[in-house]
Motif scaffolding. Structure first.
Motif, PDB file in Angstrom:
ATOM      1  N   ARG A  95      45.472  46.114  13.638  1.00  0.00           N
ATOM      2  CA  ARG A  95      46.694  45.469  14.147  1.00  0.00           C
ATOM      3  C   ARG A  95      47.644  46.474  14.796  1.00  0.00           C
ATOM      4  NH1 ARG A  95      47.191  40.051  12.635  1.00  0.00           N
ATOM      5  NH2 ARG A  95      48.439  40.057  14.515  1.00  0.00           N
ATOM      6  N   GLN A  96      47.091  47.510  15.388  1.00  0.00           N
ATOM      7  CA  GLN A  96      47.945  48.475  16.086  1.00  0.00           C
ATOM      8  C   GLN A  96      47.482  48.662  17.523  1.00  0.00           C
ATOM      9  OE1 GLN A  96      48.667  52.115  13.728  1.00  0.00           O
ATOM     10  NE2 GLN A  96      47.882  50.961  11.989  1.00  0.00           N
ATOM     11  N   GLY A  97      46.656  47.757  17.977  1.00  0.00           N
ATOM     12  CA  GLY A  97      46.234  47.808  19.375  1.00  0.00           C
ATOM     13  C   GLY A  97      45.015  48.671  19.653  1.00  0.00           C
ATOM     14  N   ILE A  98      44.383  49.210  18.611  1.00  0.00           N
ATOM     15  CA  ILE A  98      43.244  50.125  18.849  1.00  0.00           C
ATOM     16  C   ILE A  98      42.033  49.355  19.373  1.00  0.00           C
ATOM     17  CG2 ILE A  98      41.650  51.759  17.772  1.00  0.00           C
ATOM     18  CD1 ILE A  98      43.896  52.444  15.813  1.00  0.00           C
ATOM     19  N   GLY A  99      41.748  48.195  18.753  1.00  0.00           N
ATOM     20  CA  GLY A  99      40.619  47.386  19.231  1.00  0.00           C
ATOM     21  C   GLY A  99      40.805  47.034  20.705  1.00  0.00           C
ATOM     22  N   ALA A 100      42.016  46.623  21.055  1.00  0.00           N
ATOM     23  CA  ALA A 100      42.291  46.255  22.450  1.00  0.00           C
ATOM     24  C   ALA A 100      42.094  47.453  23.378  1.00  0.00           C
ATOM     25  CB  ALA A 100      43.716  45.715  22.565  1.00  0.00           C
ATOM     26  N   GLN A 101      42.517  48.631  22.932  1.00  0.00           N
ATOM     27  CA  GLN A 101      42.360  49.825  23.779  1.00  0.00           C
ATOM     28  C   GLN A 101      40.889  50.206  23.950  1.00  0.00           C
ATOM     29  OE1 GLN A 101      44.811  53.323  23.406  1.00  0.00           O
ATOM     30  NE2 GLN A 101      46.365  52.189  22.291  1.00  0.00           N
ATOM     31  N   LEU A 102      40.126  50.070  22.872  1.00  0.00           N
ATOM     32  CA  LEU A 102      38.685  50.390  22.982  1.00  0.00           C
ATOM     33  C   LEU A 102      38.004  49.435  23.965  1.00  0.00           C
ATOM     34  CD1 LEU A 102      37.946  51.063  19.206  1.00  0.00           C
ATOM     35  CD2 LEU A 102      37.523  52.701  21.065  1.00  0.00           C
ATOM     36  N   ILE A 103      38.345  48.160  23.855  1.00  0.00           N
ATOM     37  CA  ILE A 103      37.737  47.169  24.761  1.00  0.00           C
ATOM     38  C   ILE A 103      38.141  47.471  26.209  1.00  0.00           C
ATOM     39  CG2 ILE A 103      37.752  44.721  25.412  1.00  0.00           C
ATOM     40  CD1 ILE A 103      38.120  44.127  22.340  1.00  0.00           C
ATOM     41  N   HIS A 104      39.409  47.785  26.394  1.00  0.00           N
ATOM     42  CA  HIS A 104      39.905  48.091  27.745  1.00  0.00           C
ATOM     43  C   HIS A 104      39.140  49.283  28.342  1.00  0.00           C
ATOM     44  CE1 HIS A 104      42.729  48.473  31.030  1.00  0.00           C
ATOM     45  NE2 HIS A 104      42.930  49.734  30.705  1.00  0.00           N
ATOM     46  N   ARG A 105      38.951  50.310  27.522  1.00  0.00           N
ATOM     47  CA  ARG A 105      38.266  51.510  28.010  1.00  0.00           C
ATOM     48  C   ARG A 105      36.805  51.193  28.380  1.00  0.00           C
ATOM     49  NH1 ARG A 105      38.934  57.102  27.502  1.00  0.00           N
ATOM     50  NH2 ARG A 105      41.136  56.607  27.252  1.00  0.00           N
ATOM     51  N   ALA A 106      36.152  50.408  27.543  1.00  0.00           N
ATOM     52  CA  ALA A 106      34.749  50.068  27.834  1.00  0.00           C
ATOM     53  C   ALA A 106      34.660  49.240  29.125  1.00  0.00           C
ATOM     54  CB  ALA A 106      34.153  49.281  26.662  1.00  0.00           C
ATOM     55  N   ILE A 107      35.601  48.335  29.301  1.00  0.00           N
ATOM     56  CA  ILE A 107      35.563  47.497  30.510  1.00  0.00           C
ATOM     57  C   ILE A 107      35.837  48.345  31.763  1.00  0.00           C
ATOM     58  CG2 ILE A 107      36.748  45.606  31.717  1.00  0.00           C
ATOM     59  CD1 ILE A 107      36.969  44.205  29.005  1.00  0.00           C
ATOM     60  N   GLN A 108      36.762  49.290  31.642  1.00  0.00           N
ATOM     61  CA  GLN A 108      37.023  50.182  32.788  1.00  0.00           C
ATOM     62  C   GLN A 108      35.736  50.878  33.219  1.00  0.00           C
ATOM     63  OE1 GLN A 108      40.049  52.851  31.299  1.00  0.00           O
ATOM     64  NE2 GLN A 108      41.507  52.116  32.840  1.00  0.00           N
ATOM     65  N   ARG A 109      35.005  51.364  32.237  1.00  0.00           N
ATOM     66  CA  ARG A 109      33.745  52.073  32.527  1.00  0.00           C
ATOM     67  C   ARG A 109      32.731  51.128  33.182  1.00  0.00           C
ATOM     68  NH1 ARG A 109      30.359  55.853  30.026  1.00  0.00           N
ATOM     69  NH2 ARG A 109      28.489  55.879  31.318  1.00  0.00           N
ATOM     70  N   MET A 110      32.698  49.895  32.699  1.00  0.00           N
ATOM     71  CA  MET A 110      31.762  48.911  33.256  1.00  0.00           C
ATOM     72  C   MET A 110      32.160  48.531  34.682  1.00  0.00           C
ATOM     73  SD  MET A 110      31.160  46.638  29.849  1.00  0.00           S
ATOM     74  CE  MET A 110      30.096  47.242  28.528  1.00  0.00           C
ATOM     75  N   GLU A 111      33.450  48.451  34.925  1.00  0.00           N
ATOM     76  CA  GLU A 111      33.912  48.148  36.291  1.00  0.00           C
ATOM     77  C   GLU A 111      33.471  49.240  37.258  1.00  0.00           C
ATOM     78  OE1 GLU A 111      38.088  47.646  35.530  1.00  0.00           O
ATOM     79  OE2 GLU A 111      37.973  45.490  35.909  1.00  0.00           O
ATOM     80  N   GLN A 112      33.563  50.481  36.790  1.00  0.00           N
ATOM     81  CA  GLN A 112      33.137  51.598  37.653  1.00  0.00           C
ATOM     82  C   GLN A 112      31.657  51.504  37.977  1.00  0.00           C
ATOM     83  OE1 GLN A 112      34.297  54.916  35.243  1.00  0.00           O
ATOM     84  NE2 GLN A 112      36.477  54.594  35.661  1.00  0.00           N
ATOM     85  N   ALA A 113      30.883  50.861  37.085  1.00  0.00           N
ATOM     86  CA  ALA A 113      29.439  50.717  37.302  1.00  0.00           C
ATOM     87  C   ALA A 113      29.120  49.396  38.008  1.00  0.00           C
ATOM     88  CB  ALA A 113      28.710  50.786  35.969  1.00  0.00           C
ATOM     89  N   ASN A 114      30.162  48.749  38.536  1.00  0.00           N
ATOM     90  CA  ASN A 114      30.004  47.515  39.330  1.00  0.00           C
ATOM     91  C   ASN A 114      29.342  46.368  38.574  1.00  0.00           C
ATOM     92  OD1 ASN A 114      31.172  48.691  41.644  1.00  0.00           O
ATOM     93  ND2 ASN A 114      29.218  49.715  42.076  1.00  0.00           N
ATOM     94  N   VAL A 115      29.683  46.176  37.317  1.00  0.00           N
ATOM     95  CA  VAL A 115      29.154  45.000  36.625  1.00  0.00           C
ATOM     96  C   VAL A 115      29.928  43.770  37.107  1.00  0.00           C
ATOM     97  CG1 VAL A 115      28.629  46.396  34.589  1.00  0.00           C
ATOM     98  CG2 VAL A 115      30.624  44.939  34.576  1.00  0.00           C
ATOM     99  N   VAL A 116      29.281  42.611  37.071  1.00  0.00           N
ATOM    100  CA  VAL A 116      29.962  41.399  37.534  1.00  0.00           C
ATOM    101  C   VAL A 116      30.555  40.603  36.366  1.00  0.00           C
ATOM    102  CG1 VAL A 116      28.607  41.159  39.653  1.00  0.00           C
ATOM    103  CG2 VAL A 116      27.802  40.063  37.550  1.00  0.00           C
ATOM    104  N   ALA A 117      30.106  40.865  35.154  1.00  0.00           N
ATOM    105  CA  ALA A 117      30.641  40.161  33.988  1.00  0.00           C
ATOM    106  C   ALA A 117      30.395  41.012  32.747  1.00  0.00           C
ATOM    107  CB  ALA A 117      29.956  38.801  33.818  1.00  0.00           C
ATOM    108  N   VAL A 118      31.212  40.796  31.746  1.00  0.00           N
ATOM    109  CA  VAL A 118      31.035  41.498  30.463  1.00  0.00           C
ATOM    110  C   VAL A 118      30.846  40.440  29.381  1.00  0.00           C
ATOM    111  CG1 VAL A 118      32.024  43.141  28.830  1.00  0.00           C
ATOM    112  CG2 VAL A 118      32.578  43.328  31.258  1.00  0.00           C
ATOM    113  N   GLU A 119      29.850  40.650  28.533  1.00  0.00           N
ATOM    114  CA  GLU A 119      29.568  39.688  27.460  1.00  0.00           C
ATOM    115  C   GLU A 119      29.636  40.376  26.103  1.00  0.00           C
ATOM    116  OE1 GLU A 119      25.758  37.897  28.126  1.00  0.00           O
ATOM    117  OE2 GLU A 119      26.360  37.053  30.057  1.00  0.00           O
TER     118      GLU A 119
END
Ligand code: COA
Length: 158
Positions: A103-127
């Motif tokens: 409840r301090q935003g760590i889960g949200a930050q981890l998800i954000h970081r993983a999605i950033q990396r996936m965006e750089q790899a041109n993924v079209v969706a994240v599941e």
């Protein structure tokens, strides 16, 4: 409180394994039992994943203490049956935050970081997959912009 997020390291695998197994113990249904050699099976599997170039992993730390992790992968996906055009998607296999740091935003930050990396790899969706009745998981994924699509349903027969 200073939260730092960095790419995973081989030295993190043991900690990730122990936290992930704790989670598996709570999430398993009554028809699912851990194998006798579950610890070595998990260690080998994590090592294989760590070495694959398609894998991604991040660790969160607070004052150098382990606070959580996220593990995922990027792949060109073929449907079964093979009727949908191949597409590149990101899969998040697990996100976990140590109980004392929730409840301090760590889960949200981890998800954000993983999605950033996936965006750089041109993924079209994240599941991802999560337990339908786990409020913390459902809220975390919902806040990160994820919505349920296909529902994985079951009925116990004993
Ligand atoms: C799910 C989990 C990773 C969330 O981590 P966290 O660091 O506590 O989550 P955050 O603090 O980033 O919260 C993200 C959002 O979800 C909401 N949320 C998190 N936990 C919640 C809870 N128990 N009840 C209601 N909402 C919750 C938060 O309110 C937040 O939204 P907001 O800050 O915009 O209001 C953590 O509870 C956990 O590790 N659980 C066990 C493992 C697990 O279930 N993993 C998911 C499936 S792999």
């Amino acid at each position: 409180m200073e939260i730092s997020i960095r790419e995973w390291d081989r030295k993190d695998l043991f900690k990730i394994q122990s936290k992930w197994l704790d989670y598996c113990r709570t999430a398993a249904r009554s028809d699912m039992r851990l194998k006798p050699d579950f610890e070595s099976a998990m260690a080998e599997w994590l090592m294989v994943r760590f070495r694959q170039s398609s894998s991604i992993g991040y660790v969160a730390e607070i004052l150098d203490a382990f606070a959580g992790f996220i593990i995922g992968r990027i792949n060109d996906w073929e449907s079964v049956p093979p009727v949908i055009e191949r597409r590149r998607i990101g899969i998040i296999d697990a996100v976990y935050v140590t109980e004392q740091f929730r409840r301090q935003g760590i889960g949200a930050q981890l998800i954000h970081r993983a999605i950033q990396r996936m965006e750089q790899a041109n993924v079209v969706a994240v599941e991802t997959i999560y337990e339908a009745w786990n409020d913390a998981s459902a809220a975390t994924w919902h806040r990160a912009g994820f919505a349920p699509w296909m529902v994985h349903a079951y009925r116990m027969l004993e």
